[in-house]
Design an enzyme around this catalytic site. Structure first.
Site, PDB file in Angstrom:
ATOM      1  N   ARG A 118      38.817  46.544  52.378  1.00 34.20           N
ATOM      2  CA  ARG A 118      37.637  46.097  51.327  1.00 34.20           C
ATOM      3  C   ARG A 118      37.604  44.645  51.326  1.00 34.20           C
ATOM      4  NH1 ARG A 118      39.272  49.258  45.836  1.00 34.20           N
ATOM      5  NH2 ARG A 118      41.058  48.133  45.867  1.00 34.20           N
ATOM      6  N   GLU A 157      36.290  42.899  43.187  1.00 37.73           N
ATOM      7  CA  GLU A 157      37.661  42.050  43.373  1.00 37.73           C
ATOM      8  C   GLU A 157      37.439  41.053  44.437  1.00 37.73           C
ATOM      9  OE1 GLU A 157      41.001  44.826  43.433  1.00 37.73           O
ATOM     10  OE2 GLU A 157      41.122  44.570  41.121  1.00 37.73           O
ATOM     11  N   CYS A 167      31.824  30.265  58.976  1.00 39.52           N
ATOM     12  CA  CYS A 167      32.765  29.574  57.781  1.00 39.52           C
ATOM     13  C   CYS A 167      33.184  28.121  57.854  1.00 39.52           C
ATOM     14  CB  CYS A 167      33.824  30.240  57.202  1.00 39.52           C
ATOM     15  SG  CYS A 167      33.204  31.887  56.773  1.00 39.52           S
ATOM     16  N   GLU A 313      38.855  47.288  34.163  1.00 35.84           N
ATOM     17  CA  GLU A 313      39.444  48.274  34.856  1.00 35.84           C
ATOM     18  C   GLU A 313      40.954  48.515  34.328  1.00 35.84           C
ATOM     19  OE1 GLU A 313      40.339  48.464  39.127  1.00 35.84           O
ATOM     20  OE2 GLU A 313      38.141  47.939  39.616  1.00 35.84           O
ATOM     21  N   GLU A 361      44.172  56.659  46.963  1.00 37.59           N
ATOM     22  CA  GLU A 361      44.154  56.392  45.448  1.00 37.59           C
ATOM     23  C   GLU A 361      44.293  58.063  45.182  1.00 37.59           C
ATOM     24  OE1 GLU A 361      41.088  53.882  44.916  1.00 37.59           O
ATOM     25  OE2 GLU A 361      42.389  52.017  44.733  1.00 37.59           O
ATOM     26  N   PHE A 363      46.623  59.708  44.066  1.00 39.51           N
ATOM     27  CA  PHE A 363      47.790  59.993  43.144  1.00 39.51           C
ATOM     28  C   PHE A 363      47.667  58.892  42.032  1.00 39.51           C
ATOM     29  CE2 PHE A 363      49.761  62.429  46.681  1.00 39.51           C
ATOM     30  CZ  PHE A 363      49.511  63.489  46.191  1.00 39.51           C
TER      31      PHE A 363
HETATM   32  C1  GLA Z   1      41.324  47.667  41.976  1.00 43.21           C
HETATM   33  C2  GLA Z   1      39.894  48.191  42.406  1.00 43.21           C
HETATM   34  C3  GLA Z   1      39.732  49.544  42.238  1.00 43.21           C
HETATM   35  C4  GLA Z   1      40.953  50.362  42.586  1.00 43.21           C
HETATM   36  C5  GLA Z   1      42.153  49.891  41.663  1.00 43.21           C
HETATM   37  C6  GLA Z   1      43.354  50.750  41.604  1.00 43.21           C
HETATM   38  O1  GLA Z   1      41.544  47.186  40.806  1.00 43.21           O
HETATM   39  O2  GLA Z   1      39.126  47.266  42.041  1.00 43.21           O
HETATM   40  O3  GLA Z   1      38.713  49.907  43.323  1.00 43.21           O
HETATM   41  O4  GLA Z   1      41.371  50.529  44.002  1.00 43.21           O
HETATM   42  O5  GLA Z   1      42.473  48.631  42.188  1.00 43.21           O
HETATM   43  O6  GLA Z   1      44.294  50.258  40.778  1.00 43.21           O
HETATM   44 ZN    ZN Z   2      33.111  33.653  58.125  1.00 44.30          ZN
END
Ligand code: GLA
Ligand code: ZN
Length: 666
Positions: A118, A157, A167, A313, A361, A363
């Protein structure tokens, strides 16, 4: 006072979190329906959706599939659930990486990543901008009038950086715009050092283990540039949202003190600040420290916009990426949720609603377990929070008044982390700021956490631990604060460098010398086994780590060092200036000194704790005020029962990890 609700149509707390119905699309008739039943039982009124949905939204280039999302949005609306609808840019479909490798990030070693993970996209790539712009515009236009739409969740995030040629080009343009001439840049970066003066703009390369990693001016500007890249990308992403839904707030989920982005700068672009919070609760005594750190992050997130934020979150139980998957102890889920509310959150949201069946994820704690019913301990904990939030309607949007502020500044952190000297990698800016914050937390004095760009006007007490870098204008604003009657406390490592990370000449603390009435001649770094002490008000307190050898120049010495060759030299000073006072703590001190010191300082500045009687260890008190009523949260972060003298509200018994809320009319 009361701020308007985050979602205009919903003057309540938002309770819910990440929901990934696309993972269950094949079983939707059974699972989605069941999700709605369970959401209702858990008191959930909001779901964050679409965060990683790109490969479902656009399975092949230009072939969009919104039908499933239409169905989800309608289903949420039918069930009275607000959608925190995401743009999918946090991760992208594999076809895109394959067809357009330029969308992939390049690391500091100048290697291009492959598909996966990600936040693995280039922030400059015209292709990525075009693709995100297109999908965002379709989302915005399609759902602009949808009754479920409440908040836009931009990407996920933000983090990392990209060192690709595109860049690098943008970095050089950013530098050109800022410094205008190479001469000015060379001077600001002290380019004559190690023969680093540039003669052409295209000689400049981002920091890399293959080249420069310890060229401070470059490092600092790269961090600032990376922040600007995220601001710019965020603005690019939100342009269609602004156009089609000007009244729907946009945000992105931040990560507390994540060091890679100056959140105070990014927050200027956000409508509301939102934070992901995953405290490493221990279930024991250690939770006091965890509680302090978590409180600090909440106050910091609130400080970004100076108004209620979103706990966007959190996890109702074990968090799978942490080293030990410790279950939440009874009471802790309620405590951590009320803690966020007490510090100014208008939401309690989780990752995630239904536990994922596959991949990394599977668990990770979730509201609904693989077992699938409402008959689990965790589900009941969540439902209890849902019930509790319903009783707190009068509190949604309420202010968190505080007359004291602590500075936490990303630019200072970057410069201190880079600084060679003192304690090398143990300078610990973040830990130091939190140690000062802890004194207020344990005394029950609410504080705002802000950076040096924010206004100091509403405060009576201002604390700036290790304000190593003084950005342009900061010293003057601090001086004005003191002259108009404020109480200010600074510490060792204040005023060493200017905004380009060049040392102030003429003595530290640079432009704060007059305000503080001292001159700092040398700094002594101690080995872990070394000790010294300071004597203050008849008591001896240990000091460690860093001790400055300072001279008073107008200030009065309040405490002196107890040992070593600088025994008797000032270690704590006060300078009376205008109508105020400026204190200087010359050495790193422990919790006991900081608690005693700030208690005294607050009382001198007329800043009162929320409860008169001292609090037991591990207990804190925070408050929100809606203009009519003050809601006082008394929270026990220790694993043992505690009794708190709440004045007019009597003696309060708190269970281990217990919380009580008392109401006081204004
Ligand atoms: C981050 C991400 C979520 C998930 C959580 C798991 O905060 O934004 O998508 O992966 O971690 O703790
Ligand atoms: Zn770049």
């Amino acid at each position: 006072m009361r701020f308007p609700p985050i979602v205009a149509a919903c003057p309540h707390f938002l309770h819910g979190g990440d929901y990934n119905p696309e993972q269950w699309i094949k079983w939707k008739d059974a699972i989605w329906k069941e999700d709605m039943r369970l959401a209702k039982l858990a008191g959930i009124n909001s779901f964050s959706i679409g965060i990683f949905s790109w490969s479902v939204l656009e399975p092949h280039e230009g072939e969009y599939r919104f039908e499933w999302l239409d169905e989800v949005m309608d289903m949420l609306a039918d069930n009275g659930i607000i959608a925190v609808l995401a743009t999918p840019s946090g991760a992208r479909p594999a076809w895109m990486s394959k067809k357009y490798p330029e969308v992939l990030r390049v690391n500091a070693q100048r290697q291009r990543n492959i598909f996966g993970g990600r936040q693995n996209h280039c922030l400059s790539s015209p292709v990525y901008r075009e693709k995100t712009g297109a999908v965002n515009a379709l989302l915005a236009e399609r759902y602009k009038n949808h009754p479920a739409l409440g908040v836009w969740h931009i990407s996920n995030e933000f983090g990392g950086d990209c060192h690709c040629p595109l860049c690098q080009e943008r970095f050089r343009s950013y530098l050109k715009e800022k410094y205008k001439t190479l001469e000015a840049l060379n001077e600001a970066w002290w380019g004559t050092f190690w023969s680093h003066a540039y003669s052409e703009w295209d000689e400049i390369e981002s920091p890399s283990p293959l080249g420069d990693q310890v060229f401070h001016g470059l490092n600092l500007e790269w961090k600032r540039f990376t922040t600007e890249q995220f601001v710019d990308f965020y603005l690019h992403e939100t342009a269609p949202m602004r156009k089609f839904t000007p009244r729907v707030p946009c945000t992105t989920n931040l990560m507390g003190t994540y060091p890679g982005i100056d959140y105070f700068r990014l927050a200027e672009a956000l409508d509301v600040a939102a934070v992901d919070s995953y405290p490493r609760w221990t279930g024991g005594e250690g939770d006091i420290e965890v509680g302090v750190r978590t409180a600090f992050c909440h106050d910091l997130t609130r400080g970004l916009k100076g108004r209620p934020f979103m706990l966007i979150e959190s996890c109702p139980t074990a968090t799978s990426w942490q080293a030990v998957l410790k279950l939440r102890r009874p009471g802790v889920h309620m405590l951590q949720s009320m803690q966020a509310v007490a510090h100014g959150s208008d939401t309690v949201q989780y990752f995630q609603f239904r536990k994922s069946r596959g991949s990394s994820e599977k668990f990770h704690g979730a509201v609904v377990d693989h077992e699938g019913s409402e008959n689990t301990r965790v589900f009941k904990d969540v439902a209890a929070v849902g019930e509790q939030l319903k009783t707190l309607d009068a509190l949604a949007g309420a202010d968190t008044p505080s007359r004291a502020a602590i500075l936490y500044d990303w630019n200072v952190r970057w410069a201190l982390d880079d600084a060679k000297g003192f304690l090398q990698n143990k300078t610990d800016y973040e830990g130091t700021v939190i140690s000062h914050y802890r004194a207020f937390w344990s005394t029950g004095i609410p504080v705002d956490v802000i950076d040096s760009t924010r206004s100091f006007d509403k405060y009576d007490l201002l604390v700036s631990p290790m304000l190593y870098m003084l950005r342009d204008g900061t010293a003057d604003r601090i001086n004005d604060f003191v002259e108009r009657g404020g109480t200010y406390a600074a510490t060792y490592c204040t005023g060493y460098v200017d905004s380009t990370d060049l040392c102030f000449l003429g003595g530290f603390p640079g432009p704060l010398k007059e305000t503080l009435g001292i001159w700092n001649e040398e700094i002594d770094a101690l080995f872990p086994e070394d000790t010294n002490s300071i004597q203050w008000q008849g008591k001896s307190y240990p000091v460690f780590g860093l001790c400055e050898l300072i001279h008073t120049r107008g200030a009065e010495s309040l405490a002196v060092y107890g040992g070593d060759f600088y025994a008797g030299m000032p270690a704590l000073t006060v300078n009376r200036r205008g109508k105020g006072r400026a204190y200087y703590i010359a050495a790193r001190t422990g919790t006991e000194f900081l608690t005693d010191f700030y208690r005294a300082l607050a009382s001198e500045a007329g800043v009162k704790p929320l409860l008169e009687a001292p609090l037991p260890e591990g207990v804190t008190v925070q408050a929100r005020n809606n203009g009519e009523t003050e809601f006082v949260f008394v929270m026990n972060f220790s694993p043992v029962p505690q009794t708190v003298d709440a004045g007019g509200a009597g003696m309060l018994n708190l269970a281990p990890f217990g919380v009580r809320i008392i109401e006081r009319p204004n």
